[in-house]
Design an enzyme around this catalytic site. Sequence first.
Site, PDB file in Angstrom:
ATOM      1  N   TYR A   9       4.992 -11.093  32.932  1.00 50.64           N
ATOM      2  CA  TYR A   9       4.841 -10.484  34.266  1.00 50.64           C
ATOM      3  C   TYR A   9       3.697 -11.121  35.063  1.00 50.64           C
ATOM      4  CZ  TYR A   9       3.869  -6.559  37.507  1.00 50.64           C
ATOM      5  OH  TYR A   9       3.622  -5.768  38.605  1.00 50.64           O
ATOM      6  N   VAL A  25       9.278 -13.174  23.358  1.00 54.21           N
ATOM      7  CA  VAL A  25       9.483 -11.843  22.768  1.00 54.21           C
ATOM      8  C   VAL A  25       9.509 -10.807  23.902  1.00 54.21           C
ATOM      9  CG1 VAL A  25       8.435 -10.043  21.323  1.00 54.21           C
ATOM     10  CG2 VAL A  25       8.545 -12.391  20.503  1.00 54.21           C
ATOM     11  N   PHE A  73      -2.503 -15.632  28.509  1.00 48.51           N
ATOM     12  CA  PHE A  73      -1.950 -14.295  28.743  1.00 48.51           C
ATOM     13  C   PHE A  73      -1.270 -13.740  27.495  1.00 48.51           C
ATOM     14  CE2 PHE A  73      -1.668 -16.236  33.014  1.00 48.51           C
ATOM     15  CZ  PHE A  73      -2.189 -15.231  33.794  1.00 48.51           C
ATOM     16  N   TYR A  97      -4.973  -1.747  20.935  1.00 47.91           N
ATOM     17  CA  TYR A  97      -4.751  -2.762  21.971  1.00 47.91           C
ATOM     18  C   TYR A  97      -6.079  -3.148  22.628  1.00 47.91           C
ATOM     19  CZ  TYR A  97      -3.826  -4.671  26.573  1.00 47.91           C
ATOM     20  OH  TYR A  97      -3.863  -5.450  27.701  1.00 47.91           O
ATOM     21  N   ARG A 148      -0.305  12.536  28.098  1.00 50.64           N
ATOM     22  CA  ARG A 148       0.024  11.457  27.159  1.00 50.64           C
ATOM     23  C   ARG A 148      -1.255  11.142  26.384  1.00 50.64           C
ATOM     24  NH1 ARG A 148       2.203   5.830  29.713  1.00 50.64           N
ATOM     25  NH2 ARG A 148       0.009   5.587  30.211  1.00 50.64           N
TER      26      ARG A 148
HETATM   27  N1  UDP Z   1       2.336   7.979  33.887  1.00 49.61           N
HETATM   28  C1  UDP Z   1       3.114   9.096  34.147  1.00 49.61           C
HETATM   29  N2  UDP Z   1       4.456   8.989  33.897  1.00 49.61           N
HETATM   30  C2  UDP Z   1       5.044   7.865  33.417  1.00 49.61           C
HETATM   31  C3  UDP Z   1       4.230   6.731  33.164  1.00 49.61           C
HETATM   32  C4  UDP Z   1       2.868   6.824  33.409  1.00 49.61           C
HETATM   33  O1  UDP Z   1       2.631  10.142  34.572  1.00 49.61           O
HETATM   34  O2  UDP Z   1       6.259   7.863  33.199  1.00 49.61           O
HETATM   35  C5  UDP Z   1       0.893   8.063  34.157  1.00 49.61           C
HETATM   36  C6  UDP Z   1       0.032   7.745  32.954  1.00 49.61           C
HETATM   37  O3  UDP Z   1      -0.191   8.904  32.201  1.00 49.61           O
HETATM   38  C7  UDP Z   1      -1.235   7.198  33.622  1.00 49.61           C
HETATM   39  C8  UDP Z   1      -0.718   6.548  34.907  1.00 49.61           C
HETATM   40  O4  UDP Z   1       0.578   7.097  35.124  1.00 49.61           O
HETATM   41  O5  UDP Z   1      -2.081   8.262  33.969  1.00 49.61           O
HETATM   42  C9  UDP Z   1      -0.607   5.040  34.795  1.00 49.61           C
HETATM   43  O6  UDP Z   1       0.095   4.747  33.605  1.00 49.61           O
HETATM   44  P1  UDP Z   1       0.625   3.288  33.247  1.00 49.61           P
HETATM   45  O7  UDP Z   1       1.371   3.417  31.954  1.00 49.61           O
HETATM   46  O8  UDP Z   1       1.375   2.731  34.406  1.00 49.61           O
HETATM   47  O9  UDP Z   1      -0.686   2.428  33.066  1.00 49.61           O
HETATM   48  P2  UDP Z   1      -1.995   2.660  32.141  1.00 49.61           P
HETATM   49  O10 UDP Z   1      -2.998   3.351  33.014  1.00 49.61           O
HETATM   50  O11 UDP Z   1      -1.580   3.457  30.944  1.00 49.61           O
HETATM   51  O12 UDP Z   1      -2.402   1.266  31.810  1.00 49.61           O
END
Ligand code: UDP
Length: 328
Positions: free
Chosen positions: A11, A34, A73, A141, A280
């Site tokens: 990306y 991959v 990357f 990660y 999450r």
């Molecule tokens: N998020 C959400 N729903 C989704 C995917 C992400 O509410 O289906 C929220 C996630 O909890 C975070 C924000 O959106 O607070 C950004 O998430 P993303 O996975 O895009 O990037 P991250 O901040 O994890 O790198």
Amino acid sequence: MAVLVTGGAGYIGSATVEMLRAQKREVVILDNLVYGHREAVFPDTPFYEGNIGDAELVKRILGEHDIEACVHFAAYAYVGESVTKPAVYYQNNVVQGLRFLTTLTEAGMKRIVFSSTCATYGEPQRLPLDETHPQHPTSPYGASKLMFERIMQDFDTAYGLRFVALRYFNACGATPERGEDHDPETHLIPLVLWAAQGKRAHISVFGSDYDTPDGTCVRDYIHITDLASAHLAALDYLQNDGASTAINLGNGQGYSVLEVIETAREITGKHIEVKMEPRRAGDPSRLIADAKKAREVLGWQTRYPALKEIIGTAWAWHEAHPNGYESS
Ligand code: UDP
């Protein structure tokens, strides 16, 4: 003289290759496909399909091209998956990465721009996050990226490697030809746009009880074109004998999950169904960059600071590529 781009079919990597080529820089790509897409690679760009840890292959590339610098990357980048499969993440991002770096330095190639991440900081102790903020990553990660930063530091001391570690905040947006196509997709903006396209019934909002103005998580969204231009500036910085350093890349402005969804509704004109879900695991409530150093050290200026524009470019790409690269 060419720039070796690992993960150049991915990306952010492919958008950076696009910009390097637009500036008439010679590019060579190494990607194991991959997660990358063959369709994202220009047909006339030298392309090697393989692993960064394959020393024979990397030596062959260095022998066949006059490589002056590397933009690295290639890595696995799913935060959640890294928690359940740490062995895979440390193996790929650290062990393979170390082998790659060793091959480069043994061959005398000593300039590298590295894809790092704000995930190396962990839970913020203060905001905005500047580069001096303590680094206590909360996921394998983030830890794998921090380990690689440390390895590069030690290679600088011992072997004279010069590196710029670019710590991205939330990469997003698209160029007309290159956009976000992950499998599986876990990121907010593409999933919101899939909901707008009817590919998903709704967008799940992970947590609405955070200590933020509307209760949803706040992130600093940064366009891939702006990330790409920072990589070019970092290459110039190293070319001009700049010292090794780490630099944040973000807009310095935070948007909540609900603000992203509302902006996507405005841009697409579509109904987007929202479903509130529990938090999450591992999501900090707010991540916002202090990107002063990027402006001062790299002379970096962003072209897409506005969320509307960022989502607009992503929407244009998703509309043109409804099934991602498959349909292009
Ligand atoms: N998020 C959400 N729903 C989704 C995917 C992400 O509410 O289906 C929220 C996630 O909890 C975070 C924000 O959106 O607070 C950004 O998430 P993303 O996975 O895009 O990037 P991250 O901040 O994890 O790198």
